[in-house]
Scaffold this motif. Structure first.
Motif, PDB file in Angstrom:
ATOM      1  N   UNK A  21     -25.039 -10.011  58.548  1.00 40.63           N
ATOM      2  CA  UNK A  21     -25.485 -11.381  58.744  1.00 40.63           C
ATOM      3  C   UNK A  21     -25.010 -12.249  57.610  1.00 40.63           C
ATOM      4  N   UNK A  22     -25.075 -13.560  57.842  1.00 39.67           N
ATOM      5  CA  UNK A  22     -24.617 -14.500  56.831  1.00 39.67           C
ATOM      6  C   UNK A  22     -25.458 -14.374  55.574  1.00 39.67           C
ATOM      7  N   UNK A  23     -24.795 -14.389  54.419  1.00 36.14           N
ATOM      8  CA  UNK A  23     -25.482 -14.295  53.151  1.00 36.14           C
ATOM      9  C   UNK A  23     -25.722 -12.872  52.689  1.00 36.14           C
ATOM     10  N   UNK A  26     -23.312  -6.411  52.916  1.00 39.14           N
ATOM     11  CA  UNK A  26     -23.368  -5.013  53.277  1.00 39.14           C
ATOM     12  C   UNK A  26     -21.988  -4.460  53.546  1.00 39.14           C
ATOM     13  N   UNK A  27     -21.830  -3.149  53.323  1.00 37.84           N
ATOM     14  CA  UNK A  27     -20.558  -2.489  53.584  1.00 37.84           C
ATOM     15  C   UNK A  27     -20.394  -2.307  55.087  1.00 37.84           C
ATOM     16  N   UNK A  28     -19.238  -2.643  55.579  1.00 39.75           N
ATOM     17  CA  UNK A  28     -18.911  -2.459  56.996  1.00 39.75           C
ATOM     18  C   UNK A  28     -18.135  -1.154  57.119  1.00 39.75           C
ATOM     19  N   UNK A  29     -18.792  -0.104  57.571  1.00 44.36           N
ATOM     20  CA  UNK A  29     -18.172   1.217  57.665  1.00 44.36           C
ATOM     21  C   UNK A  29     -17.413   1.354  58.983  1.00 44.36           C
ATOM     22  N   UNK A  43     -12.511   2.239  65.767  1.00 41.19           N
ATOM     23  CA  UNK A  43     -12.980   1.500  66.929  1.00 41.19           C
ATOM     24  C   UNK A  43     -13.557   0.151  66.544  1.00 41.19           C
ATOM     25  N   UNK A  44     -13.975   0.029  65.340  1.00 37.61           N
ATOM     26  CA  UNK A  44     -14.586  -1.176  64.811  1.00 37.61           C
ATOM     27  C   UNK A  44     -15.273  -0.833  63.513  1.00 37.61           C
ATOM     28  N   UNK A  45     -16.041  -1.770  62.998  1.00 35.45           N
ATOM     29  CA  UNK A  45     -16.762  -1.539  61.760  1.00 35.45           C
ATOM     30  C   UNK A  45     -18.165  -2.107  61.889  1.00 35.45           C
ATOM     31  N   UNK A  46     -19.120  -1.395  61.307  1.00 32.53           N
ATOM     32  CA  UNK A  46     -20.517  -1.797  61.426  1.00 32.53           C
ATOM     33  C   UNK A  46     -21.263  -1.381  60.178  1.00 32.53           C
ATOM     34  N   UNK A  47     -22.254  -2.168  59.820  1.00 36.08           N
ATOM     35  CA  UNK A  47     -23.070  -1.853  58.652  1.00 36.08           C
ATOM     36  C   UNK A  47     -24.256  -0.982  58.999  1.00 36.08           C
ATOM     37  N   UNK A  95     -10.171  -5.729  42.639  1.00 39.43           N
ATOM     38  CA  UNK A  95     -11.536  -5.425  43.053  1.00 39.43           C
ATOM     39  C   UNK A  95     -11.640  -5.566  44.565  1.00 39.43           C
ATOM     40  N   UNK A  96     -12.201  -4.556  45.192  1.00 36.68           N
ATOM     41  CA  UNK A  96     -12.362  -4.562  46.646  1.00 36.68           C
ATOM     42  C   UNK A  96     -13.573  -5.410  47.012  1.00 36.68           C
ATOM     43  N   UNK A  97     -13.473  -6.161  48.081  1.00 34.17           N
ATOM     44  CA  UNK A  97     -14.595  -6.984  48.543  1.00 34.17           C
ATOM     45  C   UNK A  97     -15.766  -6.100  48.943  1.00 34.17           C
ATOM     46  N   UNK A  98     -17.002  -6.593  48.857  1.00 29.25           N
ATOM     47  CA  UNK A  98     -18.176  -5.742  49.131  1.00 29.25           C
ATOM     48  C   UNK A  98     -18.155  -5.096  50.508  1.00 29.25           C
ATOM     49  N   UNK A  99     -17.713  -5.813  51.531  1.00 28.52           N
ATOM     50  CA  UNK A  99     -17.751  -5.242  52.874  1.00 28.52           C
ATOM     51  C   UNK A  99     -16.704  -4.155  53.097  1.00 28.52           C
ATOM     52  N   UNK A 100     -15.727  -4.032  52.178  1.00 26.12           N
ATOM     53  CA  UNK A 100     -14.661  -3.040  52.334  1.00 26.12           C
ATOM     54  C   UNK A 100     -14.825  -1.838  51.408  1.00 26.12           C
ATOM     55  N   UNK A 101     -15.994  -1.638  50.833  1.00 26.75           N
ATOM     56  CA  UNK A 101     -16.204  -0.542  49.887  1.00 26.75           C
ATOM     57  C   UNK A 101     -16.615   0.751  50.609  1.00 26.75           C
ATOM     58  N   UNK A 102     -15.820   1.171  51.559  1.00 26.30           N
ATOM     59  CA  UNK A 102     -16.083   2.440  52.242  1.00 26.30           C
ATOM     60  C   UNK A 102     -15.095   3.525  51.826  1.00 26.30           C
ATOM     61  N   UNK A 103     -14.210   3.213  50.879  1.00 24.15           N
ATOM     62  CA  UNK A 103     -13.243   4.179  50.373  1.00 24.15           C
ATOM     63  C   UNK A 103     -13.503   4.439  48.896  1.00 24.15           C
TER      64      UNK A 103
END
Length: 218
Positions: A21-23, A26-29, A43-47, A95-103
């Protein structure tokens, strides 16, 4: 961006990354059937798990698995995945963006894990040392680890650990089950029996020579 404030990840169709959600940061795995698919074509990414299940149209499980080749040094692994993980080296700072920290990069033992010693080491008492020098550490390599929502295959059994009071005792020296440890940590602390009421006050004490007499402590 939709009215719900869902985040659309770069390179994915609108709606393929949901659950943020806005604001919120969360990491989008990734949602995929394997670690390689999670890295290349998810298939996509979800938190959240509920959002991942909608993308997968089925049940999912959160896992972290190694993927790709092994590297002799951390610098070689960072050079192989520029911009995918945090790089604090001078001249390569990224620095990786917060939503891309799955690696992430992990140092693992190269080859099969060494066997544990079956018996303790006897002291040597040589050259002023009570114990011998420790064995050299095993060779290690660096691998890329991806955390993702793994799509469960049809008919795959879902293993749920039994209640703690029904679990068999672990033999001394045997490795602990990670699921059992996580379950034990999630269990609330409970007393063995209800706490009994105090028979004396906080500012009272019993006489050493006459424990049946309670005296005030002032």
């Amino acid at each position: 961006m939709s009215g719900r404030g869902d985040y659309a990840a770069p390179g994915l169709p609108p709606g393929a990354a949901i659950g943020q959600t806005a604001g919120m940061n969360g990491v989008l795995y990734p949602v995929a059937a394997s670690a390689q698919q999670a890295l290349s074509a998810p298939l996509g990414r979800a938190a959240r798990q509920a959002d991942a299940q909608r993308l997968a149209a089925g049940e999912v499980a959160f896992v972290s698995e190694p993927v790709g080749p092994a590297f002799a040094t951390r610098d070689a692994a960072l050079d192989a995945f520029p911009g995918r993980v945090d790089d604090e080296r001078p001249g390569h700072s990224s620095t990786v963006s917060p939503e891309d920290r799955f690696l992430g990069l992990r140092e693992v033992i190269a080859g099969p894990a060494p066997r544990r010693r079956s018996a303790p080491i006897k002291p040597s008492y040589q050259d002023g040392r009570r114990w011998p020098l420790p064995a050299p550490p095993p060779p290690t390599v660096w691998r890329l680890s991806v955390s993702y929502w793994r799509v469960r295959q049809a008919g795959e059994a879902v293993l749920e650990p039994p209640p703690i009071d029904q679990q068999p005792r672990r033999r001394a020296g045997s490795p602990a089950d990670p699921r059992e440890l996580r379950r034990r940590l999630d269990e609330p602390l409970q007393a063995i029996k209800p706490q009994q009421a105090l028979d004396i006050g906080l500012f009272e004490f019993r006489l050493p020579d006459a424990p049946h007499i309670v005296m005030p402590d002032e």
